[in-house]
Write an enzyme that holds these catalytic residues in place. Sequence first.
Site, mmCIF file in Angstrom:
data_model
loop_
_atom_site.group_PDB
_atom_site.id
_atom_site.type_symbol
_atom_site.label_atom_id
_atom_site.label_comp_id
_atom_site.label_asym_id
_atom_site.label_seq_id
_atom_site.Cartn_x
_atom_site.Cartn_y
_atom_site.Cartn_z
ATOM 1 N N ASP A 1 3.648 -5.611 11.770
ATOM 2 C CA ASP A 1 2.526 -4.490 11.141
ATOM 3 C C ASP A 1 3.151 -3.200 11.557
ATOM 4 O OD1 ASP A 1 0.557 -3.533 9.737
ATOM 5 O OD2 ASP A 1 -0.978 -3.922 11.149
ATOM 6 N N ASN B 1 0.909 -1.226 0.053
ATOM 7 C CA ASN B 1 -0.249 -0.070 -0.038
ATOM 8 C C ASN B 1 0.828 1.355 -0.001
ATOM 9 O OD1 ASN B 1 0.742 -0.451 2.646
ATOM 10 N ND2 ASN B 1 -1.017 0.202 3.578
#
EC number: 3.5.2.3
Length: 428
Positions: free
Chosen positions: A303, A90
Amino acid sequence: MSKILIRGAKVLGGEPQDVLIDGETIAEVGTGLSAEGAEVVEAGGKVLLPGLVDLHTHLREPGREDSETVLTGTRAAASGGYTAVFAMANTFPVADTAGVVEQVWRLGREHGYCDVQPIGAVTVGLEGRKLAELGAMHESAAGVTVFSDDGKCVDDAVIMRRALEYVKAFGGVVAQHAQEPRLTEGAQMNEGVVSAELGLGGWPAVAEESIIARDVLLAEHVGSRVHICHLSTAGSVEIVRWAKSRGIDVTAEVTPHHLLLTDELVRTYNPVYKVNPPLRTERDVHALREALADGTIDIVATDHAPHPHEDKDCEWAAAAMGMVGLETALSVVQETMVDTGLLDWAGVADRMSVKPAQIGQATGHGRPVSAGEPANLTLVDTAYRGQVDPAGFASRSRNTPYEGRELPGRVTHTWLRGKATLVDGKLT
């Protein structure tokens, strides 16, 4: 010097041994090894692990270099004991073509603090409507094997099935961000007692669990591999456990922050605790720890989601979701899993190096600490305890939920193919 002798290290937490590195490989492991011609690192009983591997990192480059770059992100990785990271897609532009994934891959090679393996987008522009160039990304110089629209869910079942069918041809894996979008519209935190009391939009556990249930059934139907990103609920654990009992080819990850923090922290309205998926309840935290210990959850993944100050230092509703995690992950795992007796250091090596390397097919990483193997290594002072100070982070961003918190363990040395990237806690 091309030779390095690590003297008196507890390999995987066992009895102290010496480890001799010669060039890019481990030459010998034993006791009383000769230091002739070698630089000596006195380990003093510190724990030696294979270099950590993170299957879920956001490096932000290209497009959001104000948050992080490949250089700053890999420096943060080396500081945390990582020798390989998988960079999520992303970015801006999205990593949905061979050209973009090769750009990220080459930047990683140029900077040299750790290996960078790009993750390719599942769909064009992360829009969920059309498959991206999965084959072209796999056949590129980057050799992409993991695909994810992380940050967004592949919520269309037909698209998800097609992606699973496509990657099966070359042994790839689809990593799913499990979030049913219709069930999380306007959601700000975990749906439960705290969200009701605070009046914040709730994010129900079923929004995650329903997607996981669907996807493990799709993976079984297709005969393909699916990986569940940042699993966060007790119900998700039970679904993955059931799927594995049926022989479905599913793997799952948990983040350090979901092993330690709960939604009670949101009572402060501090946006540093705003994350996707949200912090859950104490019951969920307990279930996640037990699942990581028994192998239902395969790996720990950070993450790592860096954001600039202005995107987090604002009112809760407007704040970006995410936390940095590369530089604190091992400490949190020691606090939640090792110091509680749920895992030993060999188990940590399995969950944070061996298995993530296997899932992502990271060649040369997650290997045993033995002669003939690549010298990708991490030395940890497990007796250390100290307060987290984000001012000392190598990451460009400082959005950590642990500021001022005392955590155990400190990575003192990291070696990437025999080259020191971190020495005495300082980047080379």
